[in-house]
Motif scaffolding. Structure first.
Motif, PDB file in Angstrom:
ATOM      1  N   LYS A   1       0.863  -1.191   0.000  1.00 45.89           N
ATOM      2  CA  LYS A   1       0.000   0.000   0.000  1.00 45.89           C
ATOM      3  C   LYS A   1       0.902   1.244   0.000  1.00 45.89           C
ATOM      4  O   LYS A   1       1.773   1.391   0.865  1.00 45.89           O
ATOM      5  CB  LYS A   1      -0.873  -0.050   1.257  1.00 45.89           C
ATOM      6  CG  LYS A   1      -1.651   1.189   1.520  1.00 45.89           C
ATOM      7  CD  LYS A   1      -3.048   1.118   0.931  1.00 45.89           C
ATOM      8  CE  LYS A   1      -3.775   2.436   1.124  1.00 45.89           C
ATOM      9  NZ  LYS A   1      -4.465   2.907  -0.050  1.00 45.89           N
ATOM     10  N   THR A   2       0.752   2.092  -0.996  1.00 47.23           N
ATOM     11  CA  THR A   2       1.665   3.231  -1.134  1.00 47.23           C
ATOM     12  C   THR A   2       0.888   4.536  -1.319  1.00 47.23           C
ATOM     13  O   THR A   2      -0.069   4.582  -2.091  1.00 47.23           O
ATOM     14  CB  THR A   2       2.591   3.009  -2.367  1.00 47.23           C
ATOM     15  OG1 THR A   2       3.202   1.727  -2.233  1.00 47.23           O
ATOM     16  CG2 THR A   2       3.675   4.061  -2.457  1.00 47.23           C
ATOM     17  N   VAL A   3       1.293   5.552  -0.587  1.00 46.72           N
ATOM     18  CA  VAL A   3       0.692   6.887  -0.715  1.00 46.72           C
ATOM     19  C   VAL A   3       1.831   7.882  -0.928  1.00 46.72           C
ATOM     20  O   VAL A   3       2.887   7.739  -0.309  1.00 46.72           O
ATOM     21  CB  VAL A   3      -0.080   7.266   0.579  1.00 46.72           C
ATOM     22  CG1 VAL A   3      -0.520   8.719   0.556  1.00 46.72           C
ATOM     23  CG2 VAL A   3      -1.285   6.361   0.773  1.00 46.72           C
ATOM     24  N   ALA A   4       1.631   8.859  -1.799  1.00 46.51           N
ATOM     25  CA  ALA A   4       2.663   9.880  -1.995  1.00 46.51           C
ATOM     26  C   ALA A   4       2.108  11.262  -1.654  1.00 46.51           C
ATOM     27  O   ALA A   4       1.011  11.616  -2.079  1.00 46.51           O
ATOM     28  CB  ALA A   4       3.162   9.862  -3.438  1.00 46.51           C
ATOM     29  N   VAL A   5       2.873  12.000  -0.864  1.00 48.13           N
ATOM     30  CA  VAL A   5       2.521  13.378  -0.536  1.00 48.13           C
ATOM     31  C   VAL A   5       3.548  14.250  -1.263  1.00 48.13           C
ATOM     32  O   VAL A   5       4.754  14.078  -1.074  1.00 48.13           O
ATOM     33  CB  VAL A   5       2.590  13.609   0.993  1.00 48.13           C
ATOM     34  CG1 VAL A   5       2.242  15.053   1.324  1.00 48.13           C
ATOM     35  CG2 VAL A   5       1.666  12.641   1.725  1.00 48.13           C
ATOM     36  N   ILE A   6       3.066  15.142  -2.112  1.00 52.08           N
ATOM     37  CA  ILE A   6       3.997  16.013  -2.839  1.00 52.08           C
ATOM     38  C   ILE A   6       4.168  17.300  -2.035  1.00 52.08           C
ATOM     39  O   ILE A   6       3.181  17.979  -1.713  1.00 52.08           O
ATOM     40  CB  ILE A   6       3.494  16.296  -4.273  1.00 52.08           C
ATOM     41  CG1 ILE A   6       3.324  14.953  -5.007  1.00 52.08           C
ATOM     42  CG2 ILE A   6       4.465  17.219  -5.022  1.00 52.08           C
ATOM     43  CD1 ILE A   6       2.891  15.066  -6.442  1.00 52.08           C
ATOM     44  N   THR A   7       5.410  17.597  -1.638  1.00 49.17           N
ATOM     45  CA  THR A   7       5.636  18.732  -0.737  1.00 49.17           C
ATOM     46  C   THR A   7       6.520  19.788  -1.396  1.00 49.17           C
ATOM     47  O   THR A   7       7.321  19.485  -2.278  1.00 49.17           O
ATOM     48  CB  THR A   7       6.282  18.267   0.587  1.00 49.17           C
ATOM     49  OG1 THR A   7       7.531  17.650   0.306  1.00 49.17           O
ATOM     50  CG2 THR A   7       5.391  17.309   1.342  1.00 49.17           C
ATOM     51  N   ASN A   8       6.364  20.986  -0.917  1.00 49.91           N
ATOM     52  CA  ASN A   8       7.012  22.150  -1.522  1.00 49.91           C
ATOM     53  C   ASN A   8       8.474  22.275  -1.089  1.00 49.91           C
ATOM     54  O   ASN A   8       8.761  22.448   0.091  1.00 49.91           O
ATOM     55  CB  ASN A   8       6.223  23.394  -1.067  1.00 49.91           C
ATOM     56  CG  ASN A   8       6.700  24.649  -1.736  1.00 49.91           C
ATOM     57  OD1 ASN A   8       7.674  24.648  -2.483  1.00 49.91           O
ATOM     58  ND2 ASN A   8       6.011  25.741  -1.468  1.00 49.91           N
ATOM     59  N   MET A   9       9.390  22.193  -2.034  1.00 42.50           N
ATOM     60  CA  MET A   9      10.814  22.417  -1.719  1.00 42.50           C
ATOM     61  C   MET A   9      11.323  23.597  -2.549  1.00 42.50           C
ATOM     62  O   MET A   9      12.449  23.631  -3.002  1.00 42.50           O
ATOM     63  CB  MET A   9      11.585  21.114  -1.964  1.00 42.50           C
ATOM     64  CG  MET A   9      12.940  20.991  -1.311  1.00 42.50           C
ATOM     65  SD  MET A   9      13.108  21.538   0.391  1.00 42.50           S
ATOM     66  CE  MET A   9      12.374  20.196   1.302  1.00 42.50           C
ATOM     67  N   ASP A  10      10.425  24.585  -2.754  1.00 44.05           N
ATOM     68  CA  ASP A  10      10.826  25.805  -3.455  1.00 44.05           C
ATOM     69  C   ASP A  10      11.390  26.822  -2.485  1.00 44.05           C
ATOM     70  O   ASP A  10      11.729  27.943  -2.876  1.00 44.05           O
ATOM     71  CB  ASP A  10       9.638  26.407  -4.217  1.00 44.05           C
ATOM     72  CG  ASP A  10       9.814  26.211  -5.722  1.00 44.05           C
ATOM     73  OD1 ASP A  10      10.971  26.081  -6.161  1.00 44.05           O
ATOM     74  OD2 ASP A  10       8.800  26.188  -6.436  1.00 44.05           O
ATOM     75  N   GLN A  11      11.409  26.445  -1.192  1.00 48.52           N
ATOM     76  CA  GLN A  11      12.163  27.191  -0.193  1.00 48.52           C
ATOM     77  C   GLN A  11      12.506  26.179   0.894  1.00 48.52           C
ATOM     78  O   GLN A  11      11.878  25.129   0.995  1.00 48.52           O
ATOM     79  CB  GLN A  11      11.381  28.383   0.337  1.00 48.52           C
ATOM     80  CG  GLN A  11      10.073  28.063   1.021  1.00 48.52           C
ATOM     81  CD  GLN A  11       9.446  29.320   1.613  1.00 48.52           C
ATOM     82  OE1 GLN A  11      10.132  30.265   1.969  1.00 48.52           O
ATOM     83  NE2 GLN A  11       8.115  29.327   1.707  1.00 48.52           N
ATOM     84  N   PRO A  12      13.542  26.473   1.703  1.00 52.10           N
ATOM     85  CA  PRO A  12      13.914  25.488   2.728  1.00 52.10           C
ATOM     86  C   PRO A  12      12.742  25.249   3.680  1.00 52.10           C
ATOM     87  O   PRO A  12      11.925  26.142   3.898  1.00 52.10           O
ATOM     88  CB  PRO A  12      15.087  26.152   3.452  1.00 52.10           C
ATOM     89  CG  PRO A  12      15.588  27.211   2.517  1.00 52.10           C
ATOM     90  CD  PRO A  12      14.414  27.661   1.722  1.00 52.10           C
ATOM     91  N   LEU A  13      12.677  24.046   4.225  1.00 53.06           N
ATOM     92  CA  LEU A  13      11.607  23.702   5.157  1.00 53.06           C
ATOM     93  C   LEU A  13      11.979  24.214   6.551  1.00 53.06           C
ATOM     94  O   LEU A  13      13.079  23.961   7.028  1.00 53.06           O
ATOM     95  CB  LEU A  13      11.455  22.174   5.160  1.00 53.06           C
ATOM     96  CG  LEU A  13      10.192  21.588   5.767  1.00 53.06           C
ATOM     97  CD1 LEU A  13       8.935  22.057   5.058  1.00 53.06           C
ATOM     98  CD2 LEU A  13      10.259  20.063   5.737  1.00 53.06           C
ATOM     99  N   GLY A  14      11.062  24.945   7.185  1.00 55.21           N
ATOM    100  CA  GLY A  14      11.321  25.441   8.541  1.00 55.21           C
ATOM    101  C   GLY A  14      12.246  26.640   8.543  1.00 55.21           C
ATOM    102  O   GLY A  14      12.378  27.355   7.546  1.00 55.21           O
ATOM    103  N   ARG A  15      12.928  26.841   9.660  1.00 57.21           N
ATOM    104  CA  ARG A  15      13.721  28.069   9.869  1.00 57.21           C
ATOM    105  C   ARG A  15      15.220  27.847   9.757  1.00 57.21           C
ATOM    106  O   ARG A  15      15.981  28.817   9.770  1.00 57.21           O
ATOM    107  CB  ARG A  15      13.437  28.633  11.266  1.00 57.21           C
ATOM    108  CG  ARG A  15      12.159  29.404  11.339  1.00 57.21           C
ATOM    109  CD  ARG A  15      12.302  30.782  10.667  1.00 57.21           C
ATOM    110  NE  ARG A  15      10.970  31.264  10.302  1.00 57.21           N
ATOM    111  CZ  ARG A  15      10.738  32.314   9.534  1.00 57.21           C
ATOM    112  NH1 ARG A  15      11.736  33.014   9.023  1.00 57.21           N
ATOM    113  NH2 ARG A  15       9.510  32.660   9.257  1.00 57.21           N
ATOM    114  N   VAL A  16      15.675  26.607   9.727  1.00 56.26           N
ATOM    115  CA  VAL A  16      17.125  26.366   9.716  1.00 56.26           C
ATOM    116  C   VAL A  16      17.465  25.163   8.843  1.00 56.26           C
ATOM    117  O   VAL A  16      16.616  24.294   8.594  1.00 56.26           O
ATOM    118  CB  VAL A  16      17.662  26.053  11.150  1.00 56.26           C
ATOM    119  CG1 VAL A  16      17.596  27.262  12.062  1.00 56.26           C
ATOM    120  CG2 VAL A  16      16.948  24.863  11.757  1.00 56.26           C
TER     121      VAL A  16
END
Ligand code: URA
Length: 441
Positions: free
Chosen positions: A231-246
């Protein structure tokens, strides 16, 4: 059967048979196929692709080229998560204790950082005493004790992929959906996963630069999962800026601590909650909660102390040191050695995340060659992100090195130049892009 005919078949756009793929993977693993023939076939696959059956056979053969973990002691469905890589991606150290608090038991095999993307193993190693080289035989003890274990990948995990990946790296054959999809899925299947949640990163700091490419990769991996009965699920996430603050190893683990104690950044929380939701659901540990209730319960556990208690359990169980106030003790102290100031007034339009990753590596936070030593205290802190307003002279970022680093000054200035190139400042306020771009099931 011989390699020459197999290369010609793929060159002529034919589908390879299961026997041909088996012959290829076996020959790669035992060294009987020379690199020049392997490289020729890889290039033919890059140019002419593979159908779903070929991709699935390639995946399963690579998974079985070494030992495949059986996880009979896992309560429920054995799940795993994989990210296709990014900058500032500190999701796994938050996710493991969070889902463990719902009873999801996980054996997590993670990699080290290479190139401009970070690796989870390096991040955990920035905690004093934390052991990331857990013997496979001991996995069950850890899972029984805390419900989770994190370890570096063992050498016999999908060895065919290791050989193919290092050849792809030097033959211009990395960028191929069937090769990337089978590489990732083979390691997940060899790690014993029956349910797989993929974080497919998308943008300037990811392999997949736009949504269409990310979706294509996600769909390829889901097709493999379906044919391989995972069973496979894919979440496409935004990497057009760094994730978080550091970004950077100790800096990211400090942000992890903030997140598990209710002081996280919203983009990090959104990605964690979405991935946790799918992992808990696939593992059948949702206790009948509706999607809305489950999501809000996941979010609540980041701030009510539940996730923090499990996080401390994980650190202690693998030998990591905690101080009297319950914070991990790190192997170094990040030293804020330079700020990069905005050359213009306006709004941050975009941040070239690959350049930020490269700047972080220059500071010592990552490695360019496998044998490079990491400076665990090095990294970057972001004062402003996309959509934020800045005045000329305001600080965009802080550059860090470890307290005792003797980084040559010119590296610091090269990192600063990359950051100035990465930040685009313009007059109009841009629209905010969400952290989650899509979910494909
Ligand atoms: N990550 C992998 O594990 N394999 C690839 O081919 C690309 C990214």
């Amino acid at each position: 059967m011989n390699m020459r005919d197999i290369i010609i078949a793929k060159r002529d756009k034919q589908s390879l048979t299961d026997e041909e793929i088996r012959f290829f993977v076996k020959g790669v693993t035992d060294g009987s196929i020379p690199d020049y023939q392997t490289s020729a076939l890889l290039m033919a696959i890059v140019l002419n692709g593979m159908d779903d059956r070929e991709m699935t056979t390639l995946t399963l053969e690579m998974a079985q080229s070494g030992s495949v973990l059986e996880l009979p002691y896992i309560d429920g469905v054995a799940v795993d998560k994989h990210s296709t890589g990014g900058v500032g991606d500190k999701i796994t150290p938050i996710l493991l204790p969070l889902i463990a608090s719902f009873g999801v038991e996980v054996v997590k095999l993670s990699g080290r950082g290479l190139g401009f993307t970070g690796g989870t193993v390096d991040k955990f190693e920035s905690i004093e005493g934390f052991n990331v080289e857990v013997n496979t035989k001991d996995f069950q003890n850890y899972v029984t004790k805390t419900g989770m274990v994190i370890s570096g990948q063992t050498p016999d995990l999908a060895p065919a992929d290791k050989i193919l990946y290092s050849l792809r790296d030097v033959t211009g054959t990395v960028d191929s959906i069937p090769l990337i999809a089978s590489s990732i899925m083979s390691k997940k299947i060899a790690g014993g996963a029956k349910g797989i949640v993929l974080d497919v990163t998308c943008g300037s700091g990811a392999f997949m630069k736009d949504y269409a490419m990310a979706k294509e990769l996600a769909e390829a991996m889901i097709k493999i999962g379906k044919l391989a009965d995972r069973k496979t699920v894919a979440v496409i996430t935004n990497m057009d800026q760094p994730l978080g603050r550091v970004c950077g190893n100790i800096l990211e683990m400090q942000e992890v601590l903030n997140t598990v104690t209710g002081k996280g950044e919203e983009d990090v929380i959104e990605v964690v909650v979405e991935l946790a939701y799918h992992l808990i659901t696939i593992a059948k540990k949702d206790a009948g909660m509706s999607p809305e209730v489950l999501r809000s319960e996941i979010r609540a556990r980041l701030s009510d102390g539940t996730c923090y208690e499990k996080y401390k359990e994980l650190i202690k169980s693998q030998g990591g040191k905690l101080n009297d106030s319950g914070s991990p003790v790190y192997v170094d102290t990040p030293f804020d050695c330079m700020h990069v100031n905005s050359p213009d007034s306006g709004y941050v339009q975009s941040i070239r995340t690959d350049l930020i990753g490269q700047a972080s590596v220059l500071l010592g936070a990552g490695r360019l060659a496998k044998t490079d030593k990491i400076d665990y205290g090095a990294g970057i802190g972001f004062f402003v992100k996309v959509g934020d307003k800045v005045e000329r002279g305001d600080s965009l970022c802080a550059l860090y090195t470890g307290a005792n680093s003797n980084l040559p000054e010119e590296r610091l200035f090269d990192a600063m130049d990359l950051i100035l190139e990465a930040y685009e400042i313009g007059p109009e306020k841009p629209e905010k892009t969400p952290a989650i771009l899509g979910v494909i099931t």
